[in-house]
Design an enzyme around this catalytic site. Structure first.
Site, PDB file in Angstrom:
ATOM      1  N   LEU A   1       0.878  -1.221  -0.093  1.00  0.00           N
ATOM      2  CA  LEU A   1       0.011   0.071   0.023  1.00  0.00           C
ATOM      3  C   LEU A   1       0.919   1.190  -0.116  1.00  0.00           C
ATOM      4  O   LEU A   1       1.939   1.374   0.684  1.00  0.00           O
ATOM      5  CB  LEU A   1      -0.993   0.054   1.171  1.00  0.00           C
TER       6      LEU A   1
ATOM      7  N   GLY B   1       1.100  -5.222   1.302  1.00  0.00           N
ATOM      8  CA  GLY B   1       0.089  -5.442   0.323  1.00  0.00           C
ATOM      9  C   GLY B   1       0.386  -5.851  -0.936  1.00  0.00           C
ATOM     10  O   GLY B   1      -0.363  -6.581  -1.622  1.00  0.00           O
TER      11      GLY B   1
ATOM     12  N   ASN C   1       4.853  -7.563   6.316  1.00  0.00           N
ATOM     13  CA  ASN C   1       5.746  -7.184   7.627  1.00  0.00           C
ATOM     14  C   ASN C   1       5.023  -6.025   8.076  1.00  0.00           C
ATOM     15  O   ASN C   1       5.940  -5.084   8.972  1.00  0.00           O
ATOM     16  CB  ASN C   1       7.041  -6.693   6.762  1.00  0.00           C
TER      17      ASN C   1
HETATM   18  C1  LIG Z   1     -10.817  -1.730   6.320  1.00  0.00           C
HETATM   19  C2  LIG Z   1      -9.452  -1.589   6.838  1.00  0.00           C
HETATM   20  C3  LIG Z   1      -9.329  -0.665   7.792  1.00  0.00           C
HETATM   21  C4  LIG Z   1      -8.222  -0.407   8.438  1.00  0.00           C
HETATM   22  C5  LIG Z   1      -6.912  -1.159   8.417  1.00  0.00           C
HETATM   23  C6  LIG Z   1      -5.989  -0.719   9.473  1.00  0.00           C
HETATM   24  C7  LIG Z   1      -4.702  -0.971   9.262  1.00  0.00           C
HETATM   25  C8  LIG Z   1      -4.003  -1.590   8.241  1.00  0.00           C
HETATM   26  C9  LIG Z   1      -2.584  -0.824   8.120  1.00  0.00           C
HETATM   27  C10 LIG Z   1      -1.947  -1.170   7.190  1.00  0.00           C
HETATM   28  C11 LIG Z   1      -1.829  -2.072   6.309  1.00  0.00           C
HETATM   29  C12 LIG Z   1      -0.731  -2.062   5.427  1.00  0.00           C
HETATM   30  C13 LIG Z   1      -0.306  -2.960   4.310  1.00  0.00           C
HETATM   31  C14 LIG Z   1       0.812  -2.283   3.483  1.00  0.00           C
HETATM   32  O1  LIG Z   1       1.130  -2.479   2.303  1.00  0.00           O
HETATM   33  S1  LIG Z   1       1.772  -0.984   4.237  1.00  0.00           S
HETATM   34  C15 LIG Z   1       3.137  -0.770   3.113  1.00  0.00           C
HETATM   35  C16 LIG Z   1       4.330  -1.487   3.553  1.00  0.00           C
HETATM   36  N1  LIG Z   1       5.559  -1.517   2.677  1.00  0.00           N
HETATM   37  C17 LIG Z   1       6.509  -1.640   2.930  1.00  0.00           C
HETATM   38  O2  LIG Z   1       6.943  -1.961   4.012  1.00  0.00           O
HETATM   39  C18 LIG Z   1       7.546  -1.567   1.793  1.00  0.00           C
HETATM   40  C19 LIG Z   1       8.487  -0.365   1.878  1.00  0.00           C
HETATM   41  N2  LIG Z   1       9.586  -0.146   0.848  1.00  0.00           N
HETATM   42  C20 LIG Z   1      10.421  -1.213   0.544  1.00  0.00           C
HETATM   43  O3  LIG Z   1      10.769  -2.030   1.586  1.00  0.00           O
HETATM   44  C21 LIG Z   1      11.473  -1.031  -0.573  1.00  0.00           C
HETATM   45  O4  LIG Z   1      10.998   0.705  -0.951  1.00  0.00           O
HETATM   46  C22 LIG Z   1      11.157  -1.676  -1.684  1.00  0.00           C
HETATM   47  C23 LIG Z   1      11.925  -3.400  -1.330  1.00  0.00           C
HETATM   48  C24 LIG Z   1       9.846  -2.108  -2.112  1.00  0.00           C
HETATM   49  C25 LIG Z   1      12.182  -1.231  -2.826  1.00  0.00           C
HETATM   50  O5  LIG Z   1      13.452  -1.076  -2.329  1.00  0.00           O
HETATM   51  P1  LIG Z   1      14.252  -0.176  -3.263  1.00  0.00           P
HETATM   52  O6  LIG Z   1      15.484  -0.109  -2.496  1.00  0.00           O
HETATM   53  O7  LIG Z   1      14.317  -0.643  -4.487  1.00  0.00           O
HETATM   54  O8  LIG Z   1      13.802   1.363  -3.341  1.00  0.00           O
HETATM   55  P2  LIG Z   1      13.710   2.552  -2.091  1.00  0.00           P
HETATM   56  O9  LIG Z   1      14.664   3.260  -2.285  1.00  0.00           O
HETATM   57  O10 LIG Z   1      13.413   1.891  -0.651  1.00  0.00           O
HETATM   58  O11 LIG Z   1      12.406   3.190  -2.519  1.00  0.00           O
HETATM   59  C26 LIG Z   1      12.209   4.020  -3.715  1.00  0.00           C
HETATM   60  C27 LIG Z   1      11.110   4.860  -3.599  1.00  0.00           C
HETATM   61  O12 LIG Z   1       9.824   4.389  -3.317  1.00  0.00           O
HETATM   62  C28 LIG Z   1       9.263   4.849  -2.258  1.00  0.00           C
HETATM   63  N3  LIG Z   1       8.478   3.964  -1.382  1.00  0.00           N
HETATM   64  C29 LIG Z   1       8.839   2.557  -1.050  1.00  0.00           C
HETATM   65  N4  LIG Z   1       7.916   1.980  -0.471  1.00  0.00           N
HETATM   66  C30 LIG Z   1       6.676   2.756  -0.653  1.00  0.00           C
HETATM   67  C31 LIG Z   1       5.484   2.383  -0.225  1.00  0.00           C
HETATM   68  N5  LIG Z   1       4.881   1.518   0.468  1.00  0.00           N
HETATM   69  N6  LIG Z   1       4.613   3.550  -0.560  1.00  0.00           N
HETATM   70  C32 LIG Z   1       5.196   4.879  -0.876  1.00  0.00           C
HETATM   71  N7  LIG Z   1       6.384   5.009  -1.413  1.00  0.00           N
HETATM   72  C33 LIG Z   1       7.226   3.836  -1.046  1.00  0.00           C
HETATM   73  C34 LIG Z   1      10.617   5.128  -1.176  1.00  0.00           C
HETATM   74  O13 LIG Z   1      10.259   5.853  -0.315  1.00  0.00           O
HETATM   75  C35 LIG Z   1      11.529   5.731  -2.226  1.00  0.00           C
HETATM   76  O14 LIG Z   1      11.051   7.076  -2.536  1.00  0.00           O
HETATM   77  P3  LIG Z   1      11.950   8.325  -2.844  1.00  0.00           P
HETATM   78  O15 LIG Z   1      12.820   7.983  -4.178  1.00  0.00           O
HETATM   79  O16 LIG Z   1      12.630   8.493  -1.347  1.00  0.00           O
HETATM   80  O17 LIG Z   1      11.121   9.581  -3.138  1.00  0.00           O
END
Ligand SMILES: CC/C=C\C/C=C\C/C=C\C=C\CC(=O)SCCNC(=O)CCNC(=O)[C@H](O)C(C)(C)COP(=O)(O)OP(=O)(O)OC[C@H]1O[C@@H](n2cnc3c(N)ncnc32)[C@H](O)[C@@H]1OP(=O)(O)O
Length: 291
Positions: free
Chosen positions: A110, A155, A179
């Site tokens: 997400l 997600g 995670n």
């Molecule tokens: C009805 C229901 C009601 C209520 C529910 C209540 C609670 C539920 C709550 C939450 C549920 C959440 C589910 C989710 O999916 S949360 C998201 C979790 N995601 C992560 O933890 C992933 C984080 N990212 C990474 O681990 C890494 O970025 C990677 C492995 C995917 C890629 O690594 P890279 O080294 O290739 O790239 P980066 O340099 O780390 O990132 C590049 C760039 O992208 C931005 N970014 C990364 N992930 C996200 C994201 N998930 N959302 C937005 N942006 C993201 C990162 O910040 C970098 O940006 P900049 O270049 O610095 O601008």
């Protein structure tokens, strides 16, 4: 579970209505009307999604192309749902492979920037779109295969788990898993249920409590993915695998679906009971604090 939803969508009009309410399925369609694919091979593209459909095999490939990491924003989720709706309406499309055009990442889950500091209306729309994606993949009439060609946390992992089969790139730098705990948040119960259906109860307990991200080899071991292949082979293996799945008569698919549907109903009833208990407990705590 996916098959279960598929069955109830086919056979239970009441549940269809329930699910469509839950998923707010009109939301995507309202924005752009779906179009039927007429050519033998065709390609349709939104800004964030590219779909290649080969009508001779009946297989479509959905490429997620939302840089940098295919994070699931409201806009992206809406595009995914619209693309799925279009394919679903085209009865000649029987199989769907979903993959990423971004290097090293299948989906980062997400979009964190779309989750925090937004208006209640935006959050409601966002979460409806997440549920809609989940239901549309799980309830799809198509065979769905995730070609996981990069990391797939949270997600992103959910998205892959809603598919019938997962093939992951065998690169130890990549990881997959729910995670959320490591981020200090609790994964919604339907994330948990999807994982239980994929890897079983105990593995899910460990995965969620510790917020584990698995290497491809570890993911294969617990059954979170079904097959590992060399990075260059993920997409071709997915399309080859699809041929095998499409050779199985649809009627068998529906029979299995009924078994899974029974399990899914039991699970849903338990979840509802547990929510009611939580509300009662919360009220009791609230009352005891008042007096
Ligand atoms: C009805 C229901 C009601 C209520 C529910 C209540 C609670 C539920 C709550 C939450 C549920 C959440 C589910 C989710 O999916 S949360 C998201 C979790 N995601 C992560 O933890 C992933 C984080 N990212 C990474 O681990 C890494 O970025 C990677 C492995 C995917 C890629 O690594 P890279 O080294 O290739 O790239 P980066 O340099 O780390 O990132 C590049 C760039 O992208 C931005 N970014 C990364 N992930 C996200 C994201 N998930 N959302 C937005 N942006 C993201 C990162 O910040 C970098 O940006 P900049 O270049 O610095 O601008």
């Amino acid at each position: 579970m996916k098959m279960a939803l598929r069955a109830c969508l086919r056979t239970k009009p009441g549940l269809t209505a329930l699910l469509s309410q839950l998923s707010c399925s009109g939301h995507a369609a309202a924005r752009r009307a779906p179009a039927l694919v007429a050519q033998r091979s065709s390609s349709s593209t939104s800004q964030k999604i590219k779909v290649d459909f080969d009508q001779s095999s009946g297989v479509a490939v959905m490429h997620m192309q939302s840089p940098p990491v295919n994070s699931l924003s409201l806009e992206f989720l809406t595009d995914v749902c619209i693309a799925l709706e279009k394919l679903e309406m085209d009865k000649s499309c029987r199989g769907l492979v979903v993959t990423s055009s971004q290097p090293k990442v299948f989906s980062a889950g997400l979009d964190i920037l779309d989750m925090y500091g937004k208006s209640p209306e935006h959050c409601a729309e966002f979460w409806k779109a997440v549920q809609e994606m989940w239901l549309k993949f799980y309830g799809s009439n198509m065979i769905t295969i995730a070609a996981v060609n990069g990391s797939s946390p949270a997600g992103g992992c959910l998205l892959s788990m809603t598919c019938d089969y997962r093939i992951m790139a065998d690169n130890p730098r990549y990881s997959i898993g729910l995670n959320e705990t490591k981020l200090g948040i609790v994964a919604p119960f339907w994330f948990k249920d999807t994982m239980v259906n994929t890897v079983g109860h105990r593995a899910t307990e460990m995965a969620l409590q510790l917020g584990l991200l698995y290497s491809p080899a570890e993911a294969l071991k617990i059954g979170l993915v079904d097959q590992l292949v060399h990075e260059d082979q993920v997409l071709t293996t997915a399309t080859e695998t699809m041929t095998k799945w499409l050779a199985i008569p649809g009627i068998l698919n529906i029979s299995y679906t009924c078994h899974f549907f029974h399990l899914w109903c039991c699970n849903l009833v338990c979840t509802i009971c547990s929510c009611v208990c939580q509300v009662i407990a919360a009220k009791k705590i609230h009352l005891s604090q008042d007096f």
